[in-house]
Design a protein around this motif. Sequence first.
Motif, PDB file in Angstrom:
ATOM      1  N   PHE A  88       7.732 -23.302 -10.170  1.00  0.00           N
ATOM      2  CA  PHE A  88       7.481 -24.731 -10.353  1.00  0.00           C
ATOM      3  C   PHE A  88       6.466 -24.873 -11.482  1.00  0.00           C
ATOM      4  CE2 PHE A  88       8.159 -24.280  -5.611  1.00  0.00           C
ATOM      5  CZ  PHE A  88       9.528 -24.444  -5.723  1.00  0.00           C
ATOM      6  N   MET A  91       2.977 -26.556 -11.176  1.00  0.00           N
ATOM      7  CA  MET A  91       1.992 -26.000 -10.236  1.00  0.00           C
ATOM      8  C   MET A  91       1.451 -24.697 -10.820  1.00  0.00           C
ATOM      9  SD  MET A  91       3.920 -26.266  -6.616  1.00  0.00           S
ATOM     10  CE  MET A  91       4.811 -27.723  -6.125  1.00  0.00           C
ATOM     11  N   PHE A  99       3.247 -22.551  -1.920  1.00  0.00           N
ATOM     12  CA  PHE A  99       4.171 -23.666  -1.643  1.00  0.00           C
ATOM     13  C   PHE A  99       4.857 -23.558  -0.291  1.00  0.00           C
ATOM     14  CE2 PHE A  99       8.296 -25.772  -1.799  1.00  0.00           C
ATOM     15  CZ  PHE A  99       7.941 -27.031  -2.240  1.00  0.00           C
ATOM     16  N   GLY A 100       5.437 -22.390  -0.030  1.00  0.00           N
ATOM     17  CA  GLY A 100       6.193 -22.203   1.211  1.00  0.00           C
ATOM     18  C   GLY A 100       5.332 -22.391   2.460  1.00  0.00           C
ATOM     19  N   ASN A 102       2.539 -24.302   2.458  1.00  0.00           N
ATOM     20  CA  ASN A 102       2.069 -25.691   2.450  1.00  0.00           C
ATOM     21  C   ASN A 102       3.087 -26.692   2.977  1.00  0.00           C
ATOM     22  OD1 ASN A 102      -0.616 -25.829   1.669  1.00  0.00           O
ATOM     23  ND2 ASN A 102      -0.102 -25.417  -0.478  1.00  0.00           N
ATOM     24  N   VAL A 103       4.378 -26.359   2.850  1.00  0.00           N
ATOM     25  CA  VAL A 103       5.396 -27.325   3.289  1.00  0.00           C
ATOM     26  C   VAL A 103       5.771 -27.119   4.760  1.00  0.00           C
ATOM     27  CG1 VAL A 103       6.376 -27.670   1.003  1.00  0.00           C
ATOM     28  CG2 VAL A 103       7.318 -25.885   2.467  1.00  0.00           C
ATOM     29  N   ARG A 104       5.089 -26.189   5.422  1.00  0.00           N
ATOM     30  CA  ARG A 104       5.387 -25.995   6.839  1.00  0.00           C
ATOM     31  C   ARG A 104       4.925 -27.200   7.649  1.00  0.00           C
ATOM     32  NH1 ARG A 104       3.767 -19.821   8.409  1.00  0.00           N
ATOM     33  NH2 ARG A 104       5.498 -18.821   7.316  1.00  0.00           N
ATOM     34  N   ARG A 151       6.166 -15.233  -4.053  1.00  0.00           N
ATOM     35  CA  ARG A 151       6.341 -16.578  -3.515  1.00  0.00           C
ATOM     36  C   ARG A 151       7.378 -16.542  -2.385  1.00  0.00           C
ATOM     37  NH1 ARG A 151       8.830 -21.320  -7.138  1.00  0.00           N
ATOM     38  NH2 ARG A 151      10.646 -20.006  -6.840  1.00  0.00           N
ATOM     39  N   VAL A 155       6.376 -16.569   2.755  1.00  0.00           N
ATOM     40  CA  VAL A 155       6.796 -17.215   3.992  1.00  0.00           C
ATOM     41  C   VAL A 155       7.265 -16.193   5.033  1.00  0.00           C
ATOM     42  CG1 VAL A 155       7.362 -19.416   2.947  1.00  0.00           C
ATOM     43  CG2 VAL A 155       9.074 -17.626   2.994  1.00  0.00           C
TER      44      VAL A 155
END
Lengths: 357, 276
Positions: A88, A91, A99-100, A102-104, A151, A155
């Motif tokens: 991204f 970012m 990212f992975g 944070n979107v949880r 990245r 996760v």
Amino acid sequence: MSIEVRNISRMFGTFAALRNVSLKIPSGELVALLGPSGSGKTTLLRIIAGLDFADPGSGPILFHEDDVSNHDVGERQVGFVFQHYSLFRHMNIFENVAFGLNVRPRKSRPDKNDLKERVLKLLKLVQLERVAQLYPSQLSGGQRQRVALIRALAVEPKILLLDEPFGALDAKVRKELRQWLRRLHDEMSITSVFVTHDQEEALEVADRIAVLNAGRIEQEGTPEEVYDNPANPFVCDFLGSVNLFHCRVHNDRLHIGESELTEVSPGHTEHSSVVAYVRPHDIEISRTPHKDAIQSRVVHISTAGPIAKIQLIRLDTNEMVDAEITRQHYKQLQLRSGELVFINLHNPRVFVHDYVI
Amino acid sequence: MLLKFKQQSVLPGFGLSFGYTIFYLSLIVLIPLSAVFISAGRLTWDQFWTTVTSPRVLASYRLSFGASFIAAAINAVFGLLVAWVLVRYQFKGRKFFDSIIDLPFALPTAVAGIALTAIYAPTGWIGSFLEPLGIKTAFAPVGIVIALTFTGLPFVVRTVQPVLADLSKENEEAAASLGATRFQTFKKIIFPEILPSVLTGSALAFARAVGEYGSVVFISGNMPMKTEITPLLIVTKLEQFDYAGATAIAVVMLVISFAMLLIINLLQRWVTRNQF
């Protein structure tokens, strides 16, 4: 976690990208999907990931015995690494890796300190902790690919899928990164599948290789199996350069023109016309005439590199033959171009039908 | 610095083309604009100040810039939506709708003004429904916003469309594979990428709206202090042979417009600060 796909087909309009493909990937292995462009290898990888879906009527996709064919990509918990990194760009590196996490959903999201610790640990793993605050555009291709990899690992996926992970890198970086991937896989022992069109990469890195062609799996096995015992001419040809010799079978022996090879070829009927595939390093060059040797003329010699590459032309059929000999052997022979020599064939793979590339 | 302009290139002619560019820009843009300032310079500072700060003029600034801002904001949202639908979905008549977007560009603005007035007037198709509800559209600021939204729509759609079309699908797939929901993917991945183009489109729509005249004068009713836009005030002053007064207001508009464009450009640069 093991992966199994059964009878997967995928049509794009009238183009069949995959035809009835079945494949089993044992838990913890690093498997290469190898094939030329358009062979369906990326489509298969995307279907395993849940980024694409098989046609109706296809069999299930099993992750450790669970059918996930109706789950979308987020639910399958796979890490996917794209060929062109797909970072991204708005970012920074830290945010990309985080990212992975944070979107949880809030419940399972690690708290700020925990998250920071986990991301920095991953960055350390790929020796990129110093670029955490930089943006993707400020990184080299190799660095970007490593960021893309961690990245995906951040996760904690159960399966790691890589689409031509080193395809866009230059040769030297590619070599370093694939050895690094192998070490990383050995440490984490996460089931991984990577797509490549580079046979050298597949042979060097993978535990197992599935060779794809025109939407089908031609052969599946360890690198040694597919290299030494190719199931068909395509696999033989795709896994390295090869010379073709048209021969006859007589008394269970191969005959090429006037020469009779010492190699026996069982399983082929008498007098049948077959094709022998011989790798350049299995061609022996000598100065002494021999009854199974084929007389040839040296056309071109290239000695830059670890081996000497000799191009010859057969005197009986005027067909070109590529041979590779060690530099030491080359020095002993003192070959010169234009010279007449004799070639012997070793380890021929014999197939009845000719294969047209 | 100036001498460093010249660079080696396979296509020669930098001097000629650069000279022509300067000449052309001066002739078409810079000289007429400076004439505005020179003409306004005939007024003394006090005269200038009283002209540009008279209550009627101040009310027109508020209306012009306010209505333009609202119209640009509406277009930012709905223009993005239209662009999204046109780029992301295949449906019957997509090409037709796509070409309709350009209509406000192509249509003479007076025609648009007459058409909108006919529809939104208390006796018009839509106006007759809104009138009983106590909503006055034509001959009210709302009507002006509608007219300005109409003329500004293509700017947002046409600037966002190519950016949306070029967005890599892989980024969205990457976000999804990392567990992002669709909403999170839009908010964190897609929106930051298209924000600069939305800003550019809105800025263009805004600039166009501030200068819009033809489509507004019919629907606004032109009541002083209420529905009188600044460009109309300039025309009114010209008709009264108050040339200096007209140019004074023009100077203020020019300066404000320029400042607004500058701010939006800075904002855009800030948004794209990390991209290449």
